[in-house]
Design a protein around this motif. Structure first.
Motif, short mmCIF file in Angstrom:
data_model
loop_
_atom_site.label_atom_id
_atom_site.label_comp_id
_atom_site.label_asym_id
_atom_site.label_seq_id
_atom_site.Cartn_x
_atom_site.Cartn_y
_atom_site.Cartn_z
N ILE A 1 -4.46 22.06 -4.13
CA ILE A 1 -4.95 21.35 -5.32
C ILE A 1 -5.75 20.12 -4.91
O ILE A 1 -6.83 19.85 -5.45
CB ILE A 1 -3.78 20.98 -6.24
N GLU A 2 -5.24 19.37 -3.93
CA GLU A 2 -5.94 18.14 -3.53
C GLU A 2 -7.22 18.46 -2.77
O GLU A 2 -8.21 17.71 -2.88
CB GLU A 2 -5.01 17.25 -2.71
N ILE A 3 -7.24 19.54 -2.03
CA ILE A 3 -8.47 19.96 -1.36
C ILE A 3 -9.56 20.25 -2.40
O ILE A 3 -10.69 19.76 -2.29
CB ILE A 3 -8.19 21.20 -0.48
N MET B 1 0.84 -1.20 0.00
CA MET B 1 0.00 0.00 0.00
C MET B 1 0.87 1.24 0.00
O MET B 1 1.83 1.35 0.77
CB MET B 1 -0.91 0.04 1.23
N GLY B 2 0.51 2.19 -0.86
CA GLY B 2 1.15 3.48 -0.87
C GLY B 2 0.17 4.53 -0.40
O GLY B 2 -0.77 4.87 -1.12
N GLY B 3 0.35 5.02 0.80
CA GLY B 3 -0.55 6.03 1.35
C GLY B 3 0.05 7.41 1.23
O GLY B 3 1.23 7.62 1.56
N TYR B 4 -0.73 8.35 0.72
CA TYR B 4 -0.28 9.73 0.51
C TYR B 4 -0.69 10.56 1.72
O TYR B 4 -1.88 10.75 1.97
CB TYR B 4 -0.92 10.26 -0.77
N LEU B 5 0.27 11.05 2.48
CA LEU B 5 0.00 11.73 3.74
C LEU B 5 -0.37 13.20 3.52
O LEU B 5 0.39 14.11 3.82
CB LEU B 5 1.19 11.59 4.69
N GLU B 6 -1.57 13.39 3.00
CA GLU B 6 -2.12 14.72 2.74
C GLU B 6 -3.03 15.08 3.90
O GLU B 6 -4.25 14.86 3.87
CB GLU B 6 -2.88 14.72 1.41
N VAL C 1 -2.26 18.55 16.19
CA VAL C 1 -2.17 17.38 15.30
C VAL C 1 -3.55 16.90 14.87
O VAL C 1 -3.73 16.40 13.76
CB VAL C 1 -1.37 16.22 15.95
N HIS C 2 -4.55 17.08 15.75
CA HIS C 2 -5.91 16.67 15.40
C HIS C 2 -6.54 17.66 14.43
O HIS C 2 -7.11 17.28 13.41
CB HIS C 2 -6.75 16.54 16.65
N GLU C 3 -6.40 18.97 14.74
CA GLU C 3 -7.04 19.98 13.91
C GLU C 3 -6.41 20.10 12.54
O GLU C 3 -7.06 20.54 11.58
CB GLU C 3 -7.02 21.33 14.64
N LEU C 4 -5.15 19.70 12.40
CA LEU C 4 -4.50 19.70 11.09
C LEU C 4 -4.69 18.38 10.34
O LEU C 4 -4.15 18.20 9.25
CB LEU C 4 -3.01 20.01 11.24
N GLY C 5 -5.42 17.44 10.92
CA GLY C 5 -5.81 16.24 10.20
C GLY C 5 -4.96 15.01 10.42
O GLY C 5 -5.29 13.92 9.92
N TYR C 6 -3.87 15.12 11.17
CA TYR C 6 -2.96 13.98 11.30
C TYR C 6 -3.62 12.77 11.96
O TYR C 6 -3.37 11.62 11.58
CB TYR C 6 -1.72 14.38 12.11
N SER C 7 -4.45 13.01 12.97
CA SER C 7 -5.06 11.89 13.70
C SER C 7 -5.97 11.06 12.79
O SER C 7 -5.84 9.83 12.71
CB SER C 7 -5.86 12.43 14.90
N HIS C 8 -6.88 11.73 12.09
CA HIS C 8 -7.78 11.01 11.18
C HIS C 8 -6.99 10.38 10.03
O HIS C 8 -7.35 9.30 9.54
CB HIS C 8 -8.83 11.96 10.62
N MET C 9 -5.93 11.05 9.58
CA MET C 9 -5.13 10.55 8.46
C MET C 9 -4.50 9.20 8.79
O MET C 9 -4.63 8.23 8.03
CB MET C 9 -4.05 11.57 8.10
N PHE C 10 -3.82 9.12 9.92
CA PHE C 10 -3.16 7.86 10.27
C PHE C 10 -4.16 6.77 10.62
O PHE C 10 -3.93 5.59 10.34
CB PHE C 10 -2.15 8.08 11.39
N THR C 11 -5.27 7.16 11.23
CA THR C 11 -6.31 6.16 11.50
C THR C 11 -6.78 5.53 10.19
O THR C 11 -6.90 4.30 10.08
CB THR C 11 -7.49 6.80 12.24
N ASP C 12 -7.05 6.36 9.19
CA ASP C 12 -7.48 5.85 7.88
C ASP C 12 -6.40 4.98 7.24
O ASP C 12 -6.71 3.92 6.69
CB ASP C 12 -7.83 7.01 6.96
N LEU D 1 -8.11 6.99 1.81
CA LEU D 1 -8.73 8.11 1.11
C LEU D 1 -7.75 8.82 0.20
O LEU D 1 -8.13 9.37 -0.84
CB LEU D 1 -9.33 9.10 2.12
N GLU D 2 -6.46 8.84 0.59
CA GLU D 2 -5.41 9.50 -0.20
C GLU D 2 -4.32 8.49 -0.52
O GLU D 2 -3.71 7.92 0.38
CB GLU D 2 -4.84 10.70 0.55
N THR D 3 -4.09 8.25 -1.82
CA THR D 3 -3.17 7.22 -2.28
C THR D 3 -2.01 7.83 -3.07
O THR D 3 -2.01 9.02 -3.40
CB THR D 3 -3.89 6.22 -3.18
#
Length: 395
Positions: free
Chosen positions: A180-182, A116-121, A290-301, A313-315
């Motif tokens: 751009i990704e947003i 898996m290649g996850g894109y950390l956006e 870290v939560h408000e900038l999205g890191y928590s949800h990102m790593f959970t996903d 969600l981001e590859t």
């Protein structure tokens, strides 16, 4: 899962804080840094059992399941190649590559290796953003016509960002990748980006890359994604998004003006927020950065995607599309004209054309506008379908 962190700097610590703060079942096992002292300190700060100055050793460690790349842009390709060779899932910080070609090579590497290649956006995982995208997908805004994203601040924290060869560019590749990704998420990631018009300039800093840029990305359905980026903005980090649809609008203020305002003479001298320029006066702290900038949800996903054998969600593919749009932006900044987005690989829809669906009032008229005037009267503005005549009608 056990994680190897490649990098020990600013973004690596943001990632580590997130990984240590939410799921906890996935643990940092080792860290790689080119500097031994930094690797040792990072390991001590986060309680890691292993640290090394060898990238291969960190990746190939038998207990490591997943590798997180938190390195400068010029090192992403080599790191992904090593992960693919070792058969380790890999999560890479943004931007995926310095160019679309680099990003494509990384995408193909993980696909061939079956990892898996996850894109950390991270900004596509903030709580406000996830709620907004959900509303858009439910149809609350109707057909999306325009999405704008702005990220501006006083400039990056590390020297390599300012080196065009290492970073791949300036504010566009650093901040535009977020914007751009947003916009892609709001417009629809299955809608193909067609062309880009971009202005860029080096206005303040003695560097080879741009420190200011504004661009527009046109999509196959006629929607426009707009980005505004700067390394010259004074006052902290400004993150704002706007989305306009036929049935509604969204405004997001993600950072700087967070609803948390504080005045201090500066005696405390503590950290305020990312890119804050002062620790005195009126400040805008962040409750849980870290939560408000999205890191928590990102790593959970990301880790749940590995467990569930699905795509996150981001590859890496998303990273490749973003890099390809950025390539077109740089070409446009030089040529001064709309430049096509060159995508050798496209996984989205190919049946989309630019369409303008006009609201019909009845068999004879299109509806232009309906409104209530200050005196309570209701008015309709209509256009005759055959003659084109525009009329006003009381209702």
């Amino acid at each position: 899962m056990k994680i190897a962190m490649l990098g020990s700097g600013f973004i690596a610590r943001f990632y580590a804080d997130s990984l240590a703060g939410q799921r906890r079942k996935d643990t940092l096992h080792s860290v790689y840094s080119r500097t031994g002292d930094k690797a040792e300190k990072f390991a001590k700060d986060y309680g890691l059992p292993h640290y090394t100055t060898s990238m291969a050793e960190a990746i190939e460690h038998p207990e490591v399941d997943v590798v997180v790349i938190a390195l400068s842009n010029d090192l992403h390709l080599a790191a992904v190649e090593a992960c693919a060779k070792a058969g380790k899932h890999v999560l890479c910080t943004k931007p995926l590559g310095r160019t679309g070609e680099e990003a494509k090579r990384m995408m193909e590497m993980v696909e061939k290796a079956g990892i898996m290649g996850g894109y950390l956006e991270d900004l596509c995982y903030t709580p406000k953003f996830l709620k907004s995208v959900s509303s858009v997908k439910s149809g609350a805004l109707g057909r999306i016509l325009w999405a704008k994203s702005r990220e501006t601040h006083p400039g990056p924290h590390s020297d390599w960002f300012w080196n065009k060869e290492k970073s791949g560019g300036g504010a566009i590749v650093d901040l535009g990748c977020h914007c751009i990704e947003i916009s892609r998420n709001f417009i629809g990631k299955d809608i193909k980006p067609v062309s880009v018009m971009c202005w860029a300039a080096t206005q303040v800093h003695p560097i080879d890359a741009e420190d200011n840029a504004v661009g527009m990305v046109k999509y196959a359905n006629g929607a426009i994604g707009q980005f505004e980026v700067s390394w010259c903005f004074r006052g902290g980090m400004d993150l704002r998004d706007e989305v306009m649809g036929t049935e509604g609008t969204i405004w997001l203020n993600n950072f700087m003006r967070t609803g948390f305002e504080m005045f201090t003479t500066g005696k405390g001298g503590a950290y305020v927020a990312e890119k804050a320029e002062s620790s005195s006066g009126w400040l805008f702290p962040v409750g849980d950065e870290v939560h408000e900038l999205g890191y928590s949800h990102m790593f959970t996903d990301m880790f749940e995607a590995i467990e569930e054998k699905r795509e996150p969600l981001e590859t890496f593919y998303d990273g490749y599309v973003v890099n390809s749009i950025i390539d077109a932006a740089y070409r446009s900044a030089k040529s001064g004209i709309w430049e096509p987005v060159q995508l050798d690989t496209w996984h989205g829809r190919t049946d989309v054309t630019e369409a303008h669906a006009f609201a019909s009032y009845d068999d004879e008229y299109h509806l232009i506008k309906e409104e209530v005037l200050p005196n309570g009267e209701k008015k309709l503005i209509l256009k005759h379908k055959k003659t084109g005549e525009v009329v006003r009608r009381d209702i």
